[in-house]
Scaffold this active site. Structure first.
Site, PDB file in Angstrom:
ATOM      1  N   THR A 176      77.075  52.204  57.929  1.00 55.33           N
ATOM      2  CA  THR A 176      77.592  53.447  57.346  1.00 55.33           C
ATOM      3  C   THR A 176      77.153  54.684  58.116  1.00 55.33           C
ATOM      4  O   THR A 176      77.909  55.639  58.247  1.00 55.33           O
ATOM      5  CB  THR A 176      77.109  53.568  55.885  1.00 55.33           C
ATOM      6  OG1 THR A 176      77.646  52.483  55.160  1.00 55.33           O
ATOM      7  CG2 THR A 176      77.570  54.860  55.249  1.00 55.33           C
ATOM      8  N   ASP A 235      80.286  46.522  60.692  1.00 53.87           N
ATOM      9  CA  ASP A 235      79.753  46.601  59.340  1.00 53.87           C
ATOM     10  C   ASP A 235      78.763  45.436  59.261  1.00 53.87           C
ATOM     11  O   ASP A 235      79.052  44.332  59.741  1.00 53.87           O
ATOM     12  CB  ASP A 235      80.890  46.392  58.335  1.00 53.87           C
ATOM     13  CG  ASP A 235      80.425  46.557  56.894  1.00 53.87           C
ATOM     14  OD1 ASP A 235      80.917  47.483  56.229  1.00 53.87           O
ATOM     15  OD2 ASP A 235      79.579  45.759  56.442  1.00 53.87           O
ATOM     16  N   SER A 236      77.603  45.667  58.665  1.00 54.30           N
ATOM     17  CA  SER A 236      76.559  44.646  58.772  1.00 54.30           C
ATOM     18  C   SER A 236      76.875  43.374  57.986  1.00 54.30           C
ATOM     19  O   SER A 236      76.157  42.387  58.107  1.00 54.30           O
ATOM     20  CB  SER A 236      75.202  45.207  58.366  1.00 54.30           C
ATOM     21  OG  SER A 236      75.100  45.346  56.985  1.00 54.30           O
ATOM     22  N   SER A 237      77.950  43.360  57.224  1.00 52.42           N
ATOM     23  CA  SER A 237      78.356  42.105  56.585  1.00 52.42           C
ATOM     24  C   SER A 237      78.816  41.092  57.631  1.00 52.42           C
ATOM     25  O   SER A 237      78.903  39.902  57.343  1.00 52.42           O
ATOM     26  CB  SER A 237      79.484  42.344  55.579  1.00 52.42           C
ATOM     27  OG  SER A 237      79.014  43.199  54.579  1.00 52.42           O
ATOM     28  N   ASP A 278      73.538  46.771  54.297  1.00 51.91           N
ATOM     29  CA  ASP A 278      73.844  45.578  53.484  1.00 51.91           C
ATOM     30  C   ASP A 278      73.034  44.351  53.896  1.00 51.91           C
ATOM     31  O   ASP A 278      72.541  43.615  53.046  1.00 51.91           O
ATOM     32  CB  ASP A 278      75.347  45.250  53.559  1.00 51.91           C
ATOM     33  CG  ASP A 278      76.187  46.249  52.774  1.00 51.91           C
ATOM     34  OD1 ASP A 278      75.588  47.068  52.036  1.00 51.91           O
ATOM     35  OD2 ASP A 278      77.424  46.220  52.894  1.00 51.91           O
ATOM     36  N   GLN A 334      63.863  33.199  42.111  1.00 54.29           N
ATOM     37  CA  GLN A 334      64.930  34.198  41.937  1.00 54.29           C
ATOM     38  C   GLN A 334      64.357  35.560  41.554  1.00 54.29           C
ATOM     39  O   GLN A 334      65.042  36.575  41.647  1.00 54.29           O
ATOM     40  CB  GLN A 334      65.900  33.744  40.846  1.00 54.29           C
ATOM     41  CG  GLN A 334      66.742  32.562  41.249  1.00 54.29           C
ATOM     42  CD  GLN A 334      67.596  32.035  40.112  1.00 54.29           C
ATOM     43  OE1 GLN A 334      67.943  32.756  39.183  1.00 54.29           O
ATOM     44  NE2 GLN A 334      67.927  30.762  40.175  1.00 54.29           N
ATOM     45  N   CYS A 335      63.096  35.564  41.062  1.00 55.63           N
ATOM     46  CA  CYS A 335      62.471  36.846  40.695  1.00 55.63           C
ATOM     47  C   CYS A 335      62.201  37.640  41.964  1.00 55.63           C
ATOM     48  O   CYS A 335      61.802  37.084  42.979  1.00 55.63           O
ATOM     49  CB  CYS A 335      61.134  36.615  39.996  1.00 55.63           C
ATOM     50  SG  CYS A 335      61.299  35.889  38.381  1.00 55.63           S
TER      51      CYS A 335
HETATM   52  N1  ASP Z   1      78.695  48.155  54.520  1.00 54.66           N
HETATM   53  C1  ASP Z   1      77.728  48.955  55.227  1.00 54.66           C
HETATM   54  C2  ASP Z   1      76.997  48.050  56.209  1.00 54.66           C
HETATM   55  O1  ASP Z   1      76.107  47.355  55.820  1.00 54.66           O
HETATM   56  C3  ASP Z   1      76.800  49.589  54.279  1.00 54.66           C
HETATM   57  C4  ASP Z   1      75.722  50.454  54.913  1.00 54.66           C
HETATM   58  O2  ASP Z   1      75.666  50.659  56.092  1.00 54.66           O
HETATM   59  O3  ASP Z   1      74.879  50.968  54.194  1.00 54.66           O
HETATM   60  O4  ASP Z   1      77.345  48.013  57.359  1.00 54.66           O
END
Ligand code: ASP
Length: 343
Positions: A16, A59-61, A92, A279-280
Protein backbone atom coordinates in the site's frame (compact mmCIF):
# COMPACT_ATOMS: atom_id res chain seq x y z
CA UNK A 1 32.89 8.83 11.11
CA UNK A 2 30.45 11.55 10.08
CA UNK A 3 26.87 10.29 9.93
CA UNK A 4 26.60 11.13 6.20
CA UNK A 5 29.11 8.35 5.65
CA UNK A 6 26.48 5.88 6.66
CA UNK A 7 24.35 4.48 3.92
CA UNK A 8 21.02 2.72 3.88
CA UNK A 9 19.43 0.78 1.05
CA UNK A 10 15.66 1.05 0.69
CA UNK A 11 14.28 -2.00 -1.08
CA UNK A 12 10.83 -1.37 -2.53
CA UNK A 13 8.81 -4.54 -3.10
CA UNK A 14 5.28 -3.12 -3.30
CA UNK A 15 2.42 -2.80 -0.83
CA UNK A 16 0.00 0.00 0.00
CA UNK A 17 2.80 2.44 0.83
CA UNK A 18 3.53 2.76 -2.89
CA UNK A 19 0.04 2.24 -4.31
CA UNK A 20 -2.33 4.51 -6.17
CA UNK A 21 -5.97 4.04 -7.09
CA UNK A 22 -6.66 3.03 -10.69
CA UNK A 23 -9.70 3.98 -12.84
CA UNK A 24 -11.73 1.24 -11.16
CA UNK A 25 -10.96 2.75 -7.71
CA UNK A 26 -8.80 -0.26 -6.78
CA UNK A 27 -5.37 0.06 -5.11
CA UNK A 28 -2.57 -1.11 -7.44
CA UNK A 29 1.25 -0.78 -7.03
CA UNK A 30 2.95 2.05 -8.90
CA UNK A 31 6.51 2.85 -9.90
CA UNK A 32 8.91 3.48 -7.00
CA UNK A 33 10.43 6.55 -8.61
CA UNK A 34 7.32 8.40 -7.54
CA UNK A 35 7.71 7.39 -3.92
CA UNK A 36 10.56 9.68 -2.95
CA UNK A 37 8.89 12.72 -4.42
CA UNK A 38 6.36 12.49 -1.60
CA UNK A 39 9.09 12.84 1.05
CA UNK A 40 11.35 15.64 -0.18
CA UNK A 41 12.66 16.04 3.39
CA UNK A 42 14.60 12.81 2.92
CA UNK A 43 17.36 14.76 1.20
CA UNK A 44 18.21 16.20 4.64
CA UNK A 45 18.42 12.75 6.19
CA UNK A 46 21.81 12.32 7.89
CA UNK A 47 22.76 9.19 5.94
CA UNK A 48 23.09 8.40 2.27
CA UNK A 49 19.95 6.72 0.99
CA UNK A 50 19.95 4.53 -2.08
CA UNK A 51 17.01 2.60 -3.38
CA UNK A 52 16.38 -0.61 -5.22
CA UNK A 53 12.98 -1.33 -6.66
CA UNK A 54 11.58 -4.73 -7.58
CA UNK A 55 10.83 -4.69 -11.28
CA UNK A 56 7.21 -5.64 -10.69
CA UNK A 57 6.07 -4.32 -7.31
CA UNK A 58 3.43 -6.59 -5.81
CA UNK A 59 0.59 -6.61 -3.38
CA UNK A 60 2.03 -8.72 -0.59
CA UNK A 61 -0.71 -11.33 -0.97
CA UNK A 62 1.36 -12.51 -3.94
CA UNK A 63 4.46 -13.13 -1.83
CA UNK A 64 5.96 -16.62 -2.13
CA UNK A 65 9.31 -18.39 -1.53
CA UNK A 66 10.66 -17.17 -4.91
CA UNK A 67 10.01 -13.61 -3.80
CA UNK A 68 11.84 -14.25 -0.50
CA UNK A 69 14.73 -15.71 -2.42
CA UNK A 70 14.93 -12.56 -4.57
CA UNK A 71 14.86 -10.39 -1.47
CA UNK A 72 17.67 -12.38 0.13
CA UNK A 73 19.69 -12.07 -3.09
CA UNK A 74 19.28 -8.27 -3.07
CA UNK A 75 20.30 -8.00 0.60
CA UNK A 76 23.22 -10.41 0.23
CA UNK A 77 24.63 -8.79 -2.92
CA UNK A 78 24.49 -5.34 -1.28
CA UNK A 79 25.40 -6.44 2.24
CA UNK A 80 28.93 -5.05 2.41
CA UNK A 81 27.99 -1.69 0.88
CA UNK A 82 25.30 -0.59 3.35
CA UNK A 83 24.93 -0.11 7.09
CA UNK A 84 21.34 -1.23 7.03
CA UNK A 85 18.32 -2.12 4.91
CA UNK A 86 14.74 -0.86 4.92
CA UNK A 87 12.33 -3.11 3.06
CA UNK A 88 9.06 -1.53 1.92
CA UNK A 89 6.51 -4.30 1.84
CA UNK A 90 2.75 -4.77 1.99
CA UNK A 91 1.51 -5.26 5.51
CA UNK A 92 -0.73 -8.24 4.73
CA UNK A 93 2.06 -10.83 4.67
CA UNK A 94 4.84 -8.77 6.21
CA UNK A 95 4.98 -11.01 9.30
CA UNK A 96 5.56 -14.04 7.04
CA UNK A 97 8.33 -12.32 5.09
CA UNK A 98 10.00 -11.04 8.27
CA UNK A 99 9.93 -14.57 9.72
CA UNK A 100 11.26 -16.14 6.53
CA UNK A 101 14.08 -13.59 6.20
CA UNK A 102 15.13 -14.18 9.79
CA UNK A 103 15.81 -17.84 8.99
CA UNK A 104 17.23 -17.26 5.51
CA UNK A 105 19.78 -14.68 6.70
CA UNK A 106 21.99 -16.63 9.09
CA UNK A 107 24.48 -14.58 11.17
CA UNK A 108 22.82 -11.31 10.18
CA UNK A 109 24.77 -8.47 11.76
CA UNK A 110 23.00 -5.45 10.30
CA UNK A 111 19.46 -4.13 10.58
CA UNK A 112 16.84 -5.31 8.10
CA UNK A 113 13.73 -3.27 8.90
CA UNK A 114 10.47 -4.08 7.14
CA UNK A 115 7.86 -1.39 7.01
CA UNK A 116 4.90 -0.24 4.97
CA UNK A 117 1.66 1.57 5.63
CA UNK A 118 -2.08 1.31 5.84
CA UNK A 119 -2.56 4.39 3.61
CA UNK A 120 -0.53 5.14 0.45
CA UNK A 121 2.33 7.58 0.89
CA UNK A 122 0.70 10.01 -1.56
CA UNK A 123 -2.28 10.62 0.74
CA UNK A 124 -2.13 13.55 3.15
CA UNK A 125 -3.07 11.44 6.18
CA UNK A 126 -0.68 8.61 5.29
CA UNK A 127 1.09 6.64 8.00
CA UNK A 128 3.76 5.77 5.43
CA UNK A 129 5.93 8.86 5.86
CA UNK A 130 6.47 8.38 9.59
CA UNK A 131 6.95 4.63 9.22
CA UNK A 132 9.58 5.10 6.53
CA UNK A 133 11.48 7.91 8.24
CA UNK A 134 11.58 6.16 11.64
CA UNK A 135 12.69 2.92 9.95
CA UNK A 136 15.53 4.77 8.24
CA UNK A 137 16.56 6.30 11.53
CA UNK A 138 16.56 2.91 13.24
CA UNK A 139 18.42 1.27 10.36
CA UNK A 140 21.18 3.86 10.61
CA UNK A 141 21.44 3.94 14.43
CA UNK A 142 24.82 2.86 15.80
CA UNK A 143 26.40 2.51 19.24
CA UNK A 144 29.51 4.34 20.49
CA UNK A 145 31.74 1.96 18.55
CA UNK A 146 29.91 2.56 15.29
CA UNK A 147 28.23 -0.87 15.40
CA UNK A 148 24.55 -1.10 14.43
CA UNK A 149 22.16 -0.97 17.38
CA UNK A 150 19.92 -3.49 15.68
CA UNK A 151 21.28 -6.55 13.92
CA UNK A 152 18.17 -8.61 13.23
CA UNK A 153 15.12 -8.68 10.96
CA UNK A 154 12.43 -6.41 12.40
CA UNK A 155 9.09 -4.87 11.60
CA UNK A 156 8.59 -1.19 12.31
CA UNK A 157 5.00 -0.03 12.28
CA UNK A 158 3.23 2.83 14.07
CA UNK A 159 5.76 3.66 16.79
CA UNK A 160 6.93 0.14 17.58
CA UNK A 161 9.93 -1.87 16.48
CA UNK A 162 9.32 -5.59 16.85
CA UNK A 163 11.40 -8.70 16.26
CA UNK A 164 10.07 -9.76 12.87
CA UNK A 165 9.56 -13.44 13.58
CA UNK A 166 7.43 -12.63 16.65
CA UNK A 167 4.90 -10.46 14.82
CA UNK A 168 1.37 -10.95 13.63
CA UNK A 169 -0.85 -8.61 11.60
CA UNK A 170 -3.98 -8.32 13.69
CA UNK A 171 -5.72 -5.20 12.41
CA UNK A 172 -6.74 -4.30 8.86
CA UNK A 173 -8.08 -0.88 9.85
CA UNK A 174 -5.88 0.77 12.48
CA UNK A 175 -2.50 2.29 11.80
CA UNK A 176 -1.28 0.03 14.60
CA UNK A 177 -1.57 -3.14 12.53
CA UNK A 178 0.98 -5.44 14.19
CA UNK A 179 1.42 -7.06 17.55
CA UNK A 180 4.22 -9.09 19.03
CA UNK A 181 2.21 -11.00 21.59
CA UNK A 182 4.96 -13.14 23.09
CA UNK A 183 7.96 -10.85 22.93
CA UNK A 184 8.39 -7.23 24.03
CA UNK A 185 9.10 -4.39 21.59
CA UNK A 186 12.74 -3.76 20.68
CA UNK A 187 12.17 -0.02 20.50
CA UNK A 188 9.41 2.54 20.99
CA UNK A 189 9.28 5.74 19.02
CA UNK A 190 7.98 8.97 20.51
CA UNK A 191 9.86 12.23 20.70
CA UNK A 192 12.91 10.03 21.20
CA UNK A 193 13.58 6.51 20.02
CA UNK A 194 13.80 4.39 23.16
CA UNK A 195 15.72 1.16 22.54
CA UNK A 196 14.98 -1.69 24.91
CA UNK A 197 18.50 -3.09 24.81
CA UNK A 198 17.78 -6.13 26.95
CA UNK A 199 15.32 -7.39 24.28
CA UNK A 200 17.57 -6.86 21.28
CA UNK A 201 19.43 -9.83 19.82
CA UNK A 202 23.15 -9.78 20.62
CA UNK A 203 25.43 -9.40 17.63
CA UNK A 204 26.76 -12.65 16.27
CA UNK A 205 29.72 -13.51 14.07
CA UNK A 206 30.16 -11.22 11.10
CA UNK A 207 29.71 -13.74 8.33
CA UNK A 208 26.33 -13.64 6.68
CA UNK A 209 25.16 -16.96 5.27
CA UNK A 210 22.23 -16.64 2.87
CA UNK A 211 19.90 -19.62 2.56
CA UNK A 212 17.86 -19.90 -0.61
CA UNK A 213 16.30 -23.34 -0.44
CA UNK A 214 12.81 -23.48 1.06
CA UNK A 215 10.61 -26.57 0.92
CA UNK A 216 6.91 -25.75 0.91
CA UNK A 217 5.57 -29.30 1.20
CA UNK A 218 3.78 -28.36 4.38
CA UNK A 219 0.19 -27.71 5.46
CA UNK A 220 -1.66 -25.94 8.25
CA UNK A 221 -4.49 -27.91 9.82
CA UNK A 222 -6.62 -25.54 11.87
CA UNK A 223 -8.84 -27.40 14.31
CA UNK A 224 -12.40 -26.35 15.10
CA UNK A 225 -15.13 -28.05 17.11
CA UNK A 226 -16.88 -30.41 14.71
CA UNK A 227 -13.98 -30.84 12.29
CA UNK A 228 -14.79 -33.63 9.87
CA UNK A 229 -12.73 -36.83 9.68
CA UNK A 230 -12.50 -36.49 5.89
CA UNK A 231 -10.97 -33.03 6.18
CA UNK A 232 -8.26 -34.26 8.55
CA UNK A 233 -7.68 -37.36 6.45
CA UNK A 234 -7.35 -35.50 3.18
CA UNK A 235 -4.90 -32.96 4.60
CA UNK A 236 -2.71 -35.65 6.15
CA UNK A 237 -2.71 -37.58 2.87
CA UNK A 238 -1.64 -34.75 0.58
CA UNK A 239 0.98 -36.17 -1.82
CA UNK A 240 4.60 -35.32 -0.86
CA UNK A 241 3.49 -33.73 2.41
CA UNK A 242 6.43 -33.50 4.83
CA UNK A 243 5.11 -31.48 7.76
CA UNK A 244 1.86 -30.23 9.27
CA UNK A 245 1.24 -27.37 11.64
CA UNK A 246 -1.63 -28.41 13.86
CA UNK A 247 -3.35 -25.23 15.04
CA UNK A 248 -4.77 -26.29 18.36
CA UNK A 249 -6.88 -24.76 21.13
CA UNK A 250 -5.51 -22.92 24.18
CA UNK A 251 -2.24 -24.31 25.46
CA UNK A 252 -2.05 -26.93 22.70
CA UNK A 253 -5.22 -28.95 23.21
CA UNK A 254 -7.13 -31.03 20.66
CA UNK A 255 -10.07 -33.46 20.53
CA UNK A 256 -9.38 -36.84 22.10
CA UNK A 257 -11.60 -38.74 19.60
CA UNK A 258 -9.98 -42.01 18.70
CA UNK A 259 -10.22 -41.40 14.94
CA UNK A 260 -8.39 -38.10 15.31
CA UNK A 261 -5.52 -39.43 17.41
CA UNK A 262 -5.13 -42.48 15.13
CA UNK A 263 -4.94 -40.33 12.00
CA UNK A 264 -2.30 -38.05 13.49
CA UNK A 265 -0.37 -41.01 14.90
CA UNK A 266 -0.37 -42.79 11.52
CA UNK A 267 0.80 -39.64 9.74
CA UNK A 268 3.73 -39.32 12.17
CA UNK A 269 4.54 -43.01 11.71
CA UNK A 270 4.51 -42.44 7.95
CA UNK A 271 7.24 -39.81 8.36
CA UNK A 272 5.25 -36.57 8.57
CA UNK A 273 6.41 -33.99 11.13
CA UNK A 274 3.49 -32.63 13.17
CA UNK A 275 3.94 -29.42 15.12
CA UNK A 276 1.55 -28.10 17.73
CA UNK A 277 0.94 -24.33 17.52
CA UNK A 278 -1.83 -22.63 19.50
CA UNK A 279 -4.63 -20.69 17.85
CA UNK A 280 -4.30 -18.23 20.75
CA UNK A 281 -2.28 -15.17 19.88
CA UNK A 282 -0.62 -15.07 23.25
CA UNK A 283 0.87 -17.76 25.47
CA UNK A 284 2.61 -21.04 24.83
CA UNK A 285 1.87 -24.65 23.91
CA UNK A 286 2.38 -26.97 26.88
CA UNK A 287 1.63 -30.51 25.83
CA UNK A 288 0.66 -32.62 28.84
CA UNK A 289 -0.84 -29.75 30.86
CA UNK A 290 -4.37 -30.94 30.04
CA UNK A 291 -5.68 -34.41 29.32
CA UNK A 292 -6.52 -33.13 25.84
CA UNK A 293 -2.87 -32.78 24.88
CA UNK A 294 -1.30 -35.79 26.64
CA UNK A 295 -1.95 -38.13 23.72
CA UNK A 296 -0.55 -35.64 21.20
CA UNK A 297 2.70 -35.57 23.13
CA UNK A 298 2.75 -39.36 23.48
CA UNK A 299 2.29 -40.05 19.76
CA UNK A 300 5.15 -37.71 18.82
CA UNK A 301 3.56 -34.34 18.06
CA UNK A 302 6.22 -31.64 18.63
CA UNK A 303 5.20 -28.66 20.79
CA UNK A 304 6.01 -25.37 19.02
CA UNK A 305 6.08 -23.40 22.30
CA UNK A 306 5.09 -19.74 21.73
CA UNK A 307 5.95 -19.50 18.03
CA UNK A 308 3.52 -17.69 15.77
CA UNK A 309 2.02 -19.67 12.89
CA UNK A 310 3.89 -17.34 10.51
CA UNK A 311 7.17 -18.23 12.16
CA UNK A 312 6.43 -21.96 12.35
CA UNK A 313 5.62 -22.03 8.63
CA UNK A 314 8.84 -20.36 7.59
CA UNK A 315 10.96 -22.28 10.10
CA UNK A 316 9.63 -25.54 8.68
CA UNK A 317 10.23 -24.46 5.07
CA UNK A 318 13.77 -23.45 6.04
CA UNK A 319 14.63 -26.63 7.98
CA UNK A 320 13.14 -28.86 5.27
CA UNK A 321 15.03 -26.80 2.67
CA UNK A 322 18.29 -27.56 4.49
CA UNK A 323 17.60 -31.21 3.71
CA UNK A 324 17.65 -32.26 7.37
CA UNK A 325 15.99 -35.51 8.38
CA UNK A 326 12.79 -35.75 10.42
CA UNK A 327 14.61 -36.44 13.72
CA UNK A 328 16.91 -33.43 13.39
CA UNK A 329 14.08 -31.13 12.38
CA UNK A 330 12.00 -32.31 15.34
CA UNK A 331 14.95 -31.56 17.62
CA UNK A 332 15.34 -28.02 16.23
CA UNK A 333 11.66 -27.05 16.32
CA UNK A 334 11.51 -26.28 20.08
CA UNK A 335 14.94 -24.59 20.03
CA UNK A 336 15.34 -20.89 19.30
CA UNK A 337 17.38 -20.40 16.13
CA UNK A 338 16.68 -16.68 15.56
CA UNK A 339 14.84 -15.65 18.72
CA UNK A 340 11.55 -16.94 17.30
CA UNK A 341 10.44 -18.67 20.52
CA UNK A 342 10.95 -18.45 24.26
CA UNK A 343 12.95 -21.37 25.61
N1 ASP B 1 -2.78 -5.42 0.36
C1 ASP B 1 -1.67 -4.61 0.80
C2 ASP B 1 -0.41 -5.48 0.76
O1 ASP B 1 -0.19 -6.23 1.67
C3 ASP B 1 -1.92 -4.08 2.14
C4 ASP B 1 -0.81 -3.22 2.72
O2 ASP B 1 0.18 -2.94 2.10
O3 ASP B 1 -0.92 -2.78 3.85
O4 ASP B 1 0.32 -5.43 -0.18
Amino acid sequence: MSSKEKSILIIYTGGTIGMIKNEANVFVPFNFDNLLKYIPLLKNFPAKIDSFSFENPIDSSNVNPDFWKKLVEVIYSNYDNYNGFVVLHGSDTMAYTASALSFMLENLNKPVILTGSQLPIGLIRTDGRENLIASLEIASATDNNGKPLISEVCIYFENFLFRGNRTHKYNAENFKAFISPNYPALAEVGINIKYNNQNIQKKGIDFLIPHYELDNNIAVLQLFPGINQNVVKSILNIPDLKAVILETFGSGNAPTDEWFIIQIRDAIKAGIIVINISQCESGSVEQGKYETSVQLRDIGVIGGKDMTTESAISKLMYLLGLGLNKKDIEKLIPISLRGELSE
